[in-house]
Scaffold this motif. Structure first.
Motif, PDB file in Angstrom:
ATOM      1  N   VAL A   1       0.865  -1.181   0.000  1.00 15.06           N
ATOM      2  CA  VAL A   1       0.000   0.000   0.000  1.00 15.06           C
ATOM      3  C   VAL A   1       0.898   1.225   0.000  1.00 15.06           C
ATOM      4  N   ARG A   2       0.745   2.088  -0.994  1.00 15.16           N
ATOM      5  CA  ARG A   2       1.711   3.169  -1.191  1.00 15.16           C
ATOM      6  C   ARG A   2       1.258   4.532  -0.674  1.00 15.16           C
ATOM      7  N   ALA A   3      -0.045   4.702  -0.420  1.00 16.91           N
ATOM      8  CA  ALA A   3      -0.540   5.999   0.018  1.00 16.91           C
ATOM      9  C   ALA A   3      -1.929   5.799   0.608  1.00 16.91           C
ATOM     10  N   ALA A   4      -2.441   6.848   1.260  1.00 19.01           N
ATOM     11  CA  ALA A   4      -3.765   6.733   1.873  1.00 19.01           C
ATOM     12  C   ALA A   4      -4.465   8.085   1.867  1.00 19.01           C
ATOM     13  N   THR A   5      -5.777   8.024   1.778  1.00 18.16           N
ATOM     14  CA  THR A   5      -6.605   9.216   1.904  1.00 18.16           C
ATOM     15  C   THR A   5      -7.733   8.905   2.871  1.00 18.16           C
ATOM     16  N   LEU A   6      -8.084   9.879   3.687  1.00 17.33           N
ATOM     17  CA  LEU A   6      -9.140   9.687   4.676  1.00 17.33           C
ATOM     18  C   LEU A   6     -10.027  10.906   4.726  1.00 17.33           C
ATOM     19  N   THR A   7     -11.322  10.676   4.809  1.00 19.01           N
ATOM     20  CA  THR A   7     -12.282  11.702   5.177  1.00 19.01           C
ATOM     21  C   THR A   7     -12.930  11.236   6.459  1.00 19.01           C
ATOM     22  N   GLY A   8     -12.803  12.035   7.521  1.00 21.61           N
ATOM     23  CA  GLY A   8     -13.337  11.595   8.803  1.00 21.61           C
ATOM     24  C   GLY A   8     -12.977  12.537   9.922  1.00 21.61           C
ATOM     25  N   SER A   9     -12.934  12.004  11.118  1.00 19.96           N
ATOM     26  CA  SER A   9     -12.697  12.804  12.315  1.00 19.96           C
ATOM     27  C   SER A   9     -11.224  13.161  12.462  1.00 19.96           C
ATOM     28  N   GLY A  10     -10.978  14.133  13.328  1.00 25.83           N
ATOM     29  CA  GLY A  10      -9.603  14.514  13.603  1.00 25.83           C
ATOM     30  C   GLY A  10      -8.799  13.382  14.206  1.00 25.83           C
ATOM     31  N   GLY A  11      -9.416  12.613  15.108  1.00 28.90           N
ATOM     32  CA  GLY A  11      -8.723  11.493  15.712  1.00 28.90           C
ATOM     33  C   GLY A  11      -8.336  10.444  14.701  1.00 28.90           C
ATOM     34  N   ALA A  12      -9.257  10.124  13.798  1.00 28.65           N
ATOM     35  CA  ALA A  12      -8.954   9.149  12.752  1.00 28.65           C
ATOM     36  C   ALA A  12      -7.867   9.667  11.825  1.00 28.65           C
ATOM     37  N   GLY A  13      -7.918  10.966  11.509  1.00 30.71           N
ATOM     38  CA  GLY A  13      -6.902  11.554  10.647  1.00 30.71           C
ATOM     39  C   GLY A  13      -5.515  11.500  11.263  1.00 30.71           C
ATOM     40  N   ARG A  14      -5.437  11.775  12.560  1.00 31.08           N
ATOM     41  CA  ARG A  14      -4.138  11.717  13.233  1.00 31.08           C
ATOM     42  C   ARG A  14      -3.585  10.294  13.241  1.00 31.08           C
ATOM     43  N   ALA A  15      -4.464   9.320  13.448  1.00 28.55           N
ATOM     44  CA  ALA A  15      -4.014   7.930  13.464  1.00 28.55           C
ATOM     45  C   ALA A  15      -3.468   7.522  12.100  1.00 28.55           C
ATOM     46  N   ILE A  16      -4.184   7.895  11.036  1.00 25.24           N
ATOM     47  CA  ILE A  16      -3.716   7.586   9.682  1.00 25.24           C
ATOM     48  C   ILE A  16      -2.398   8.289   9.404  1.00 25.24           C
ATOM     49  N   ALA A  17      -2.330   9.579   9.748  1.00 24.22           N
ATOM     50  CA  ALA A  17      -1.118  10.357   9.472  1.00 24.22           C
ATOM     51  C   ALA A  17       0.080   9.799  10.232  1.00 24.22           C
ATOM     52  N   SER A  18      -0.156   9.356  11.468  1.00 27.45           N
ATOM     53  CA  SER A  18       0.943   8.816  12.274  1.00 27.45           C
ATOM     54  C   SER A  18       1.493   7.536  11.666  1.00 27.45           C
ATOM     55  N   THR A  19       0.590   6.611  11.327  1.00 26.86           N
ATOM     56  CA  THR A  19       1.041   5.345  10.742  1.00 26.86           C
ATOM     57  C   THR A  19       1.692   5.573   9.386  1.00 26.86           C
ATOM     58  N   ALA A  20       1.091   6.443   8.582  1.00 24.69           N
ATOM     59  CA  ALA A  20       1.669   6.729   7.262  1.00 24.69           C
ATOM     60  C   ALA A  20       3.030   7.393   7.410  1.00 24.69           C
ATOM     61  N   GLY A  21       3.159   8.279   8.380  1.00 27.50           N
ATOM     62  CA  GLY A  21       4.443   8.945   8.596  1.00 27.50           C
ATOM     63  C   GLY A  21       5.535   7.969   8.979  1.00 27.50           C
ATOM     64  N   GLU A  22       5.192   7.016   9.824  1.00 23.52           N
ATOM     65  CA  GLU A  22       6.174   6.010  10.220  1.00 23.52           C
ATOM     66  C   GLU A  22       6.638   5.180   9.028  1.00 23.52           C
ATOM     67  N   ASN A  23       5.760   5.056   8.045  1.00 23.77           N
ATOM     68  CA  ASN A  23       6.080   4.251   6.865  1.00 23.77           C
ATOM     69  C   ASN A  23       6.386   5.092   5.634  1.00 23.77           C
ATOM     70  N   LEU A  24       6.538   6.410   5.819  1.00 25.33           N
ATOM     71  CA  LEU A  24       6.891   7.337   4.749  1.00 25.33           C
ATOM     72  C   LEU A  24       5.944   7.235   3.556  1.00 25.33           C
ATOM     73  N   LYS A  25       4.645   7.349   3.843  1.00 28.85           N
ATOM     74  CA  LYS A  25       3.636   7.249   2.799  1.00 28.85           C
ATOM     75  C   LYS A  25       2.825   8.528   2.729  1.00 28.85           C
ATOM     76  N   LYS A  26       2.520   8.935   1.518  1.00 24.36           N
ATOM     77  CA  LYS A  26       1.772  10.155   1.266  1.00 24.36           C
ATOM     78  C   LYS A  26       0.331   9.998   1.756  1.00 24.36           C
ATOM     79  N   THR A  27      -0.218  11.068   2.340  1.00 27.28           N
ATOM     80  CA  THR A  27      -1.613  11.060   2.770  1.00 27.28           C
ATOM     81  C   THR A  27      -2.302  12.351   2.361  1.00 27.28           C
ATOM     82  N   VAL A  28      -3.607  12.254   2.182  1.00 28.59           N
ATOM     83  CA  VAL A  28      -4.495  13.409   2.027  1.00 28.59           C
ATOM     84  C   VAL A  28      -5.607  13.232   3.046  1.00 28.59           C
ATOM     85  N   LEU A  29      -5.836  14.272   3.866  1.00 27.07           N
ATOM     86  CA  LEU A  29      -6.823  14.185   4.940  1.00 27.07           C
ATOM     87  C   LEU A  29      -7.857  15.294   4.797  1.00 27.07           C
TER      88      LEU A  29
END
Length: 463
Positions: free
Chosen positions: A198-226
């Protein structure tokens, strides 16, 4: 996954979650599909997207009923949502080639320097229930057409919508593995995003969910759009068309049961027109028909889940206890289903839930301010920054004030909306990145510099 009809409280269907083995197969299929899909001529990908638009139109009644049954959207609004998805397909089928055309840059004689846009690979989309088709097509139409493949982890209360969307792409002729809906729990998202395939992720949702996605993606150096929450201001100035502002405002707050990130939530009205606006606004809100979402005459159906209604009412009660005045509504309706009436609060105290939190339902907070500068100050007095609406007949004034509003988009004499022709996204706690238009289709691409020359200059130092 049990589907509970929010209009009746009855279970209408149940779906089995995908097993770990099925998810693994989906990852393998997507990885294989990407290698062929990325090389498919863009014109062919555009043609397939146009076919997806046709499938949506042909089956809009069926898809709309699924939406209404699963999350309570009034049927006419559900049909409109499917039609909007088809429009997005049409838009990218027509414009993807121009959006993805290489950009050329200044370079020495005999050389060509350009940026090309290449797909990244499998993209994970974590999507909400409130616009269960539109949120997905806002992601899928551009990203798949750019050459990526996609996984959808939809909200657990709309599994029928998730599978119907997968059906759209299958019926349109997309190759196996290019788009998959995964019926999995939120607990599995972290492992899925951590997978190297999985190379990237996008999320529409709550701030808490966005932070969780951004944190995991950051650890794995993956692009995100929130795209996260919003508490959009709706600013009514002294020279506004009050009837239009009130009528549009009632709809801007209450469409989709008020369950929208870009719904108008804080109505900021200058003192000179405050009383007249509130009278007109309350009348417009009271005129909305609340009832059976399958009835074409219904303007507002139930909230999507009973627990969401309960949370909303707790916010209203806490705001009233703090000093807010209920102009209309304010109590759950005494009827079967998760029904909450359109509600207007005035005299909203600073620091109350209606002032500082996102009220994700049909509750409007109205503020009286002294003038233009105070209106902009109040509009910006929020941690969110998704959209804003300004009402004035002086467009020069509006354009000047639009630069002072802290938001991802500002609409003048209109409600805030997402439109495939223009970029959409927020700032501050409302997220980052952009969807739609040219910006959106390029978010999950490799912006690759290509430098071509016939005769290398060996005297130029390389750094």
């Amino acid at each position: 996954m049990d589907v509970i009809n929010p209009a009746t409280g009855e279970r209408v269907d149940s779906y089995d979650e995908h097993t770990q083995s099925e998810v693994e197969t989906a990852l393998e299929d997507a990885t294989s599909a990407f290698e062929e899909w990325r090389r498919r001529p863009l014109r062919e990908r555009e043609d397939l997207l146009a076919a997806a638009g046709d499938v949506l139109r042909e089956n809009k009644g069926e898809y709309a009923e699924t939406m209404t049954e699963e999350m309570g959207k009034p049927i006419e609004q559900a049909v409109s949502e499917v039609e909007k998805c088809a429009w997005a397909c049409d838009h990218y089928a027509e414009h993807a080639s121009s959006y993805l055309e290489a950009d050329h840059h200044p370079s020495p004689p005999g050389t060509t320097a350009k940026t090309v846009y290449e797909p990244l690979g499998p993209v994970l989309a974590v999507m909400p229930w409130n616009f269960p088709f539109w949120q997905v097509f806002r992601f899928a139409a551009p990203y798949l057409t750019a050459g990526n493949v996609g996984f959808l982890k939809h909200a657990s209360n709309v599994p029928g919508c998730a599978l119907a969307i997968e059906e759209v792409f299958r019926e349109a002729g997309y190759p196996e593995g290019v788009f998959r809906s995964l019926l999995i729990s939120s607990d599995e998202i972290e492992d899925l995003l951590g997978d190297e395939r999985v190379r990237a992720a996008t999320l529409t949702g709550s701030g808490g969910a966005g932070r969780a996605i951004a944190s995991t993606a950051g650890e794995n150096l993956k692009k995100t759009v929130l795209e996260l929450g919003g508490s959009d201001p709706y600013v009514v100035l002294d020279d506004a068309d009050l009837e239009a502002a009130a009528t549009t405002g009632a709809w801007a707050r209450n469409q989709n049961g008020g369950q929208s990130c870009i719904a108008a939530k804080r109505f900021v009205v200058v003192d000179e027109v405050y009383d007249e606006f509130v009278d007109r606004f309350v009348d417009a809100v009271d005129s909305l028909a609340v009832g059976d979402p399958m009835d074409e005459e219904t303007d507002m159906g139930p909230q999507a889940r009973q627990d969401l209604l309960d949370e909303l009412h707790e916010q209203v009660e806490a705001s009233v206890e703090a000093g807010a005045t209920v102009e209309t509504g304010g109590e759950p309706l005494d009827r079967e289903g998760a029904y909450y009436p359109p509600t207007v609060l005035t005299d909203v105290p600073e620091g109350s839930p209606a002032d500082t939190e996102e009220l994700f339902g049909p509750v409007a907070a109205v503020y009286r301010v002294g003038g233009e500068s105070e209106a902009i100050e109040k509009a910006n007095d929020t941690e969110f920054g998704l959209g804003a609406s300004l009402w004035t007949t002086d467009l020069d004034r509006a354009e000047r004030l639009a630069t002072e509003v802290e938001a991802g988009c500002v609409y003048v004499n209109e409600l805030v909306k997402s439109d495939p022709r223009v970029p959409f996204g927020g700032i501050k706690e409302s997220g980052y990145g952009r969807e739609l238009s040219a910006d959106g289709i390029k978010e999950f691409t490799n912006r690759k510099t290509v430098w071509l020359t016939d005769e290398p200059d060996t005297d130029v130092p390389v750094e």
